[in-house]
Motif scaffolding. Structure first.
Motif, mmCIF file in Angstrom:
data_model
loop_
_atom_site.group_PDB
_atom_site.id
_atom_site.type_symbol
_atom_site.label_atom_id
_atom_site.label_comp_id
_atom_site.label_asym_id
_atom_site.label_seq_id
_atom_site.Cartn_x
_atom_site.Cartn_y
_atom_site.Cartn_z
ATOM 1 N N PRO A 39 -4.424 -19.178 -14.618
ATOM 2 C CA PRO A 39 -3.595 -18.727 -13.492
ATOM 3 C C PRO A 39 -2.140 -19.093 -13.707
ATOM 4 C CG PRO A 39 -4.894 -20.653 -12.881
ATOM 5 C CD PRO A 39 -5.358 -20.248 -14.238
ATOM 6 N N GLY A 40 -1.242 -18.184 -13.317
ATOM 7 C CA GLY A 40 0.183 -18.450 -13.418
ATOM 8 C C GLY A 40 0.996 -17.347 -14.055
ATOM 9 N N PRO A 41 0.646 -16.885 -15.274
ATOM 10 C CA PRO A 41 1.478 -15.859 -15.903
ATOM 11 C C PRO A 41 1.466 -14.512 -15.174
ATOM 12 C CG PRO A 41 0.174 -17.012 -17.548
ATOM 13 C CD PRO A 41 -0.343 -17.438 -16.213
ATOM 14 N N LEU A 42 0.366 -14.158 -14.534
ATOM 15 C CA LEU A 42 0.265 -12.866 -13.855
ATOM 16 C C LEU A 42 0.140 -13.103 -12.351
ATOM 17 C CD1 LEU A 42 0.022 -9.803 -13.964
ATOM 18 C CD2 LEU A 42 -2.431 -10.054 -14.344
ATOM 19 N N LEU A 43 1.200 -12.796 -11.616
ATOM 20 C CA LEU A 43 1.248 -13.038 -10.179
ATOM 21 C C LEU A 43 1.477 -11.733 -9.427
ATOM 22 C CD1 LEU A 43 3.506 -16.238 -10.111
ATOM 23 C CD2 LEU A 43 1.007 -16.131 -9.928
ATOM 24 N N GLU A 44 0.867 -11.626 -8.280
ATOM 25 C CA GLU A 44 0.994 -10.452 -7.412
ATOM 26 C C GLU A 44 1.597 -10.884 -6.083
ATOM 27 O OE1 GLU A 44 -1.875 -7.736 -4.555
ATOM 28 O OE2 GLU A 44 -2.749 -9.224 -5.925
ATOM 29 N N TRP A 45 2.775 -10.337 -5.770
ATOM 30 C CA TRP A 45 3.329 -10.503 -4.430
ATOM 31 C C TRP A 45 2.706 -9.459 -3.522
ATOM 32 C CZ3 TRP A 45 6.104 -14.546 -2.898
ATOM 33 C CH2 TRP A 45 6.766 -15.309 -3.853
ATOM 34 N N ARG A 46 2.293 -9.869 -2.355
ATOM 35 C CA ARG A 46 1.573 -8.960 -1.462
ATOM 36 C C ARG A 46 2.268 -8.928 -0.099
ATOM 37 N NH1 ARG A 46 -4.875 -9.681 -1.143
ATOM 38 N NH2 ARG A 46 -4.596 -9.238 -3.373
ATOM 39 N N LEU A 47 2.815 -7.779 0.257
ATOM 40 C CA LEU A 47 3.429 -7.562 1.566
ATOM 41 C C LEU A 47 2.686 -6.422 2.229
ATOM 42 C CD1 LEU A 47 5.695 -7.997 3.683
ATOM 43 C CD2 LEU A 47 7.054 -6.315 2.414
ATOM 44 N N ARG A 48 2.100 -6.689 3.410
ATOM 45 C CA ARG A 48 1.295 -5.641 4.038
ATOM 46 C C ARG A 48 1.374 -5.743 5.561
ATOM 47 N NH1 ARG A 48 -3.843 -7.454 5.541
ATOM 48 N NH2 ARG A 48 -4.551 -5.310 5.522
ATOM 49 N N THR A 49 1.198 -4.607 6.201
ATOM 50 C CA THR A 49 1.077 -4.553 7.652
ATOM 51 C C THR A 49 -0.262 -3.926 7.993
ATOM 52 O OG1 THR A 49 2.068 -2.353 7.853
ATOM 53 C CG2 THR A 49 3.558 -4.253 7.914
ATOM 54 N N GLU A 50 -0.753 -4.218 9.185
ATOM 55 C CA GLU A 50 -2.019 -3.630 9.621
ATOM 56 C C GLU A 50 -2.004 -3.465 11.134
ATOM 57 O OE1 GLU A 50 -6.854 -4.289 9.093
ATOM 58 O OE2 GLU A 50 -5.439 -5.691 8.182
ATOM 59 N N ILE A 51 -2.465 -2.315 11.579
ATOM 60 C CA ILE A 51 -2.673 -2.052 12.999
ATOM 61 C C ILE A 51 -4.154 -1.760 13.200
ATOM 62 C CG2 ILE A 51 -2.176 -0.503 14.923
ATOM 63 C CD1 ILE A 51 0.567 -0.006 13.686
ATOM 64 N N ILE A 52 -4.808 -2.533 14.052
ATOM 65 C CA ILE A 52 -6.224 -2.335 14.371
ATOM 66 C C ILE A 52 -6.282 -1.835 15.813
ATOM 67 C CG2 ILE A 52 -8.517 -3.365 14.431
ATOM 68 C CD1 ILE A 52 -7.470 -5.572 12.613
ATOM 69 N N ALA A 53 -6.638 -0.576 15.981
ATOM 70 C CA ALA A 53 -6.578 0.046 17.305
ATOM 71 C C ALA A 53 -7.960 0.170 17.926
ATOM 72 C CB ALA A 53 -5.940 1.430 17.196
ATOM 73 N N PRO A 54 -8.047 0.065 19.241
ATOM 74 C CA PRO A 54 -9.313 0.359 19.921
ATOM 75 C C PRO A 54 -9.597 1.853 19.888
ATOM 76 C CG PRO A 54 -7.588 -0.043 21.525
ATOM 77 C CD PRO A 54 -6.987 -0.330 20.187
ATOM 78 N N VAL A 55 -10.802 2.238 20.287
ATOM 79 C CA VAL A 55 -11.163 3.653 20.320
ATOM 80 C C VAL A 55 -10.271 4.403 21.305
ATOM 81 C CG1 VAL A 55 -12.968 5.291 20.966
ATOM 82 C CG2 VAL A 55 -13.543 3.285 19.606
#
Length: 231
Positions: A5-21
């Motif tokens: 671990p270390g040489p290959l890194l992934e930055w992760r930026l995400r949004t999520e909307i969980i809506a009711p029916v």
């Protein structure tokens, strides 16, 4: 992936909307509206004959993200269904949830155009769960890609693209044992189902190096007690 671990890194930026029916007003049996914005860092490396990944995300939840208002304005401008004020007022409240995620997959190349990829995953934080499943990659393209996994659906996508152009079909399914969930607050009477199932299929089209398209669909089993059907 590299050997450590270390040489290959992934930055992760995400949004999520969980809506009711129902967006036009609360129903007796429905999940609360929930939004989140997260930033994380994950490492990828080879381990135990397979591919390992581990990292952490800082998940910010609630009205403070501004995503509820964004969706409301977008629906208004696009002429989509209005979001009732009571739905937004009843959304999951503000919170910050540090989340840890670790996974391991064992790609098994059965032929030049067929790979079986069983995997296991542990998560603690915004949701606590343990998950196991498998995916099948059929087709000559994308066999040598570095695969990442979409959080809600489990769909695989290419973090580092493969070197071969063409089409690949990816199908998969998994099972999860679930503990607590910030998106289903127990103090408001919600109870997460103890188990979840997911099934998915998608097509990757690698047109040229650096140019690819994907289309897929996924099915998720009910996630809370009282949910009438999956999605």
């Amino acid at each position: 992936p590299p050997d450590r671990p270390g040489p290959l890194l992934e930055w992760r930026l995400r949004t999520e909307i969980i809506a009711p029916v129902a967006l036009n007003g609360p129903r007796a049996v429905d999940r609360p509206y929930a939004t989140s914005l997260s930033l994380g860092l994950h490492a990828h490396w080879r381990a135990l004959g397979g591919e390992a990944a581990a990292g952490a995300d800082l998940v910010v939840a609630g009205p403070q993200t501004g995503l509820g208002e964004f969706m409301d304005r977008a629906h208004e401008r696009l002429g989509a269904q209005d979001i009732d004020d009571a739905v937004l007022d009843g959304q999951v409240g503000n919170g910050i949830h540090p989340t840890l995620l670790a996974s391991w997959a064992r790609p098994m190349r059965l032929s030049p155009a067929l790979t079986l990829r069983p995997f296991a995953e542990l998560q603690w934080g915004a949701e606590d769960l343990a998950r196991a499943g498998a995916d099948v990659i059929l087709g000559g393209a994308a066999q040598d890609a570095l695969w990442l996994r979409d959080v809600p659906s489990g769909q695989l996508y290419q973090g580092i693209e493969g070197s071969t152009t063409g089409l690949s079909l990816v199908v998969g399914a998994d099972w999860a044992a679930v503990g607590s969930s910030a998106w289903l607050p127990e103090d408001r009477g919600f109870a997460a189902e103890d188990e979840r199932l997911r099934a998915r299929a998608g097509v990757h089209w690698q047109v040229a190096p650096g140019t690819a398209f994907f289309y897929g669909a996924a099915w998720l089993s009910p996630e809370f007690v009282g949910q009438e059907e999956g999605q």
